[in-house]
Write an enzyme that holds these catalytic residues in place. Sequence first.
Site, PDB file in Angstrom:
ATOM      1  N   HIS A   8      21.840  -5.177  -8.933  1.00  0.00           N
ATOM      2  CA  HIS A   8      23.116  -5.060  -8.221  1.00  0.00           C
ATOM      3  C   HIS A   8      24.275  -5.096  -9.212  1.00  0.00           C
ATOM      4  O   HIS A   8      24.162  -5.651 -10.307  1.00  0.00           O
ATOM      5  CB  HIS A   8      23.267  -6.197  -7.201  1.00  0.00           C
ATOM      6  CG  HIS A   8      23.294  -7.562  -7.845  1.00  0.00           C
ATOM      7  ND1 HIS A   8      24.424  -8.074  -8.442  1.00  0.00           N
ATOM      8  CD2 HIS A   8      22.326  -8.487  -8.002  1.00  0.00           C
ATOM      9  CE1 HIS A   8      24.160  -9.274  -8.933  1.00  0.00           C
ATOM     10  NE2 HIS A   8      22.876  -9.543  -8.683  1.00  0.00           N
ATOM     11  N   GLU A  89      16.526 -12.471  -4.743  1.00  0.00           N
ATOM     12  CA  GLU A  89      16.577 -13.225  -5.998  1.00  0.00           C
ATOM     13  C   GLU A  89      15.900 -14.579  -5.822  1.00  0.00           C
ATOM     14  O   GLU A  89      15.797 -15.101  -4.697  1.00  0.00           O
ATOM     15  CB  GLU A  89      18.044 -13.421  -6.424  1.00  0.00           C
ATOM     16  CG  GLU A  89      18.251 -14.178  -7.717  1.00  0.00           C
ATOM     17  CD  GLU A  89      17.683 -13.477  -8.953  1.00  0.00           C
ATOM     18  OE1 GLU A  89      16.433 -13.419  -9.078  1.00  0.00           O
ATOM     19  OE2 GLU A  89      18.461 -13.038  -9.806  1.00  0.00           O
TER      20      GLU A  89
END
Length: 196
Positions: A8, A89
Site C-alpha cells: 500500500h 498485516e
Amino acid sequence: MLIYMIRHGQTDWNAEGRLQGQKDIGLNDTGRAQARHNGETLRTLLADQVEAFDFVASPLSRTRETMQIARTAIGLDPLAYRTDERLVELSFGDWEGHTLDEIRALAPERLKERSRQKWNFIPPGVDAESYEILSWRVAAFLQAVEQPTVCVSHGGVIRSVLKLVGGWNELDAARCDIHQDRVLIIERDHGRVEWL
C-alpha cells in the site's frame, strides 16, 4: 504462478514511523501518488493480458484505496477486485500506534529482544503476531493462487513472501526495505521474487 504484488502507499503513520499493524489508517497524498505510479507500471506490465489477472487486496482501507487508484491508472473499474483476510498485516498488539522511540522509552528490554529475534518476536497483546505466524496465513494465500494475480498488501506480507518464495533467511526478510513505490514480481514455481 505469476503475482505482481505492491505494498500500500504511504500513510501519515508510515511517515511518522508508527507501527500500524492492523489499525485501519488511510493513505496520505504521497501514498496516493505512489499508488498511481504503481498502477502505471502495472498498466505496462499487464498490457493486453489484463483480463487473465485476478485482483486481490487486504481488506484494510490503505490497501483498498491503493488498489482502487492503481486500477484506475490501469484503465479498469476501480471497484472490480476482491479482498482476502489472509493478506491483512500482522498485528503489533499493544505496540500499534507507537513509534520505536516511544516503545524504547516504555519497554527497552522487549525492544532489544525484538531486535535480536525480529522474525519470531511476538509483541505484547492478546492478538499480537510474529512474522513467522503471519507467514502461515501468507503461505495459505499463496497456495490458493490459481491464476496470474495482482495483489495489494502490506510490508509484513511481502516479508513473508520473500522468505516463503524467495528463500530469504529470516534475518534478511525481517530487516530489508519494503518499497511502497515499486512492484514486486513473484514467480512461485521458480522461486523468483524481484523488485521492478
